[in-house]
Design a protein around this motif. Structure first.
Motif, PDB file in Angstrom:
ATOM      1  N   THR A  33     -11.860  -0.151  15.784  1.00  0.00           N
ATOM      2  CA  THR A  33     -11.909   0.490  17.099  1.00  0.00           C
ATOM      3  C   THR A  33     -12.909  -0.226  17.999  1.00  0.00           C
ATOM      4  OG1 THR A  33     -11.336   2.623  16.124  1.00  0.00           O
ATOM      5  CG2 THR A  33     -12.327   2.658  18.312  1.00  0.00           C
ATOM      6  N   ALA A  34     -14.077  -0.560  17.452  1.00  0.00           N
ATOM      7  CA  ALA A  34     -15.091  -1.254  18.248  1.00  0.00           C
ATOM      8  C   ALA A  34     -14.610  -2.633  18.678  1.00  0.00           C
ATOM      9  CB  ALA A  34     -16.390  -1.366  17.458  1.00  0.00           C
ATOM     10  N   MET A  40     -15.030   0.509  25.846  1.00  0.00           N
ATOM     11  CA  MET A  40     -15.334   1.728  25.083  1.00  0.00           C
ATOM     12  C   MET A  40     -15.839   1.398  23.682  1.00  0.00           C
ATOM     13  SD  MET A  40     -15.090   4.272  26.989  1.00  0.00           S
ATOM     14  CE  MET A  40     -15.183   5.570  25.798  1.00  0.00           C
ATOM     15  N   ALA A  42     -18.294  -0.351  23.000  1.00  0.00           N
ATOM     16  CA  ALA A  42     -19.764  -0.295  23.011  1.00  0.00           C
ATOM     17  C   ALA A  42     -20.255   1.070  22.547  1.00  0.00           C
ATOM     18  CB  ALA A  42     -20.292  -0.603  24.399  1.00  0.00           C
ATOM     19  N   PHE A  43     -19.556   2.127  22.903  1.00  0.00           N
ATOM     20  CA  PHE A  43     -19.921   3.469  22.459  1.00  0.00           C
ATOM     21  C   PHE A  43     -19.714   3.625  20.955  1.00  0.00           C
ATOM     22  CE2 PHE A  43     -18.658   7.889  21.577  1.00  0.00           C
ATOM     23  CZ  PHE A  43     -19.849   8.514  21.898  1.00  0.00           C
ATOM     24  N   VAL A  44     -18.681   3.010  20.421  1.00  0.00           N
ATOM     25  CA  VAL A  44     -18.378   3.115  18.991  1.00  0.00           C
ATOM     26  C   VAL A  44     -19.449   2.411  18.158  1.00  0.00           C
ATOM     27  CG1 VAL A  44     -16.656   2.552  17.215  1.00  0.00           C
ATOM     28  CG2 VAL A  44     -15.920   3.344  19.459  1.00  0.00           C
ATOM     29  N   HIS A  45     -20.064   1.374  18.706  1.00  0.00           N
ATOM     30  CA  HIS A  45     -21.095   0.635  17.978  1.00  0.00           C
ATOM     31  C   HIS A  45     -22.260   1.523  17.549  1.00  0.00           C
ATOM     32  CE1 HIS A  45     -19.141  -3.094  19.250  1.00  0.00           C
ATOM     33  NE2 HIS A  45     -19.764  -3.608  18.205  1.00  0.00           N
ATOM     34  N   ILE A  46     -22.495   2.594  18.259  1.00  0.00           N
ATOM     35  CA  ILE A  46     -23.585   3.502  17.902  1.00  0.00           C
ATOM     36  C   ILE A  46     -23.400   4.057  16.495  1.00  0.00           C
ATOM     37  CG2 ILE A  46     -24.656   5.724  18.481  1.00  0.00           C
ATOM     38  CD1 ILE A  46     -23.880   5.161  21.404  1.00  0.00           C
TER      39      ILE A  46
END
Length: 121
Positions: A33-34, A40, A42-46
């Motif tokens: 997904t990342a 978007m 970038a948000f998954v990287h968290i």
């Protein structure tokens, strides 16, 4: 009380490899997904360190290492060697360091300090 404690222990005595498989699948979903979600991603990287930590806290260090190896293989296949190195230094190794430190009784402040040092190297 003893019966409740026994039931809790039974719930925690699930196969560590089941947790490893779930964590590896979660890691694969997050990594892909990342990689393909555009901005978007970038948000998954968290959340990329969560599968390694989940396996480490619930099943132990060896299953966490297995999840890390599976994640590394997926990262390499999806994005190449440069992305693999970034994944290992930013999420994989720090996740293992956190699990190892907390499982050996080191407090949160010192464990997080070790994770920051491991991620900075």
């Amino acid at each position: 009380m003893t019966n409740q404690a026994t039931q809790l222990n039974r719930g925690q005595s699930q196969s560590p490899w089941r947790i490893t498989a779930v964590s590896a699948a979660l890691s694969a979903i997050l990594l892909l997904t990342a990689a393909y979600a555009g901005p978007m991603g970038a948000f998954v990287h968290i959340f990329l360190a969560v599968p390694v930590a989940l396996a480490g806290f619930t099943a132990g260090t060896l299953p966490a290492m297995v999840v890390l190896l599976v994640s590394a293989a997926i990262q390499y296949a999806a994005a190449g060697s440069a992305s693999l190195i970034l994944y290992l230094t930013q999420f994989g190794i720090p996740g293992l360091v956190l699990v190892h430190a907390l499982r050996h009784g080191i407090g949160w402040p010192r464990a997080v300090a070790r994770v920051v040092v491991a991620g900075a190297m």
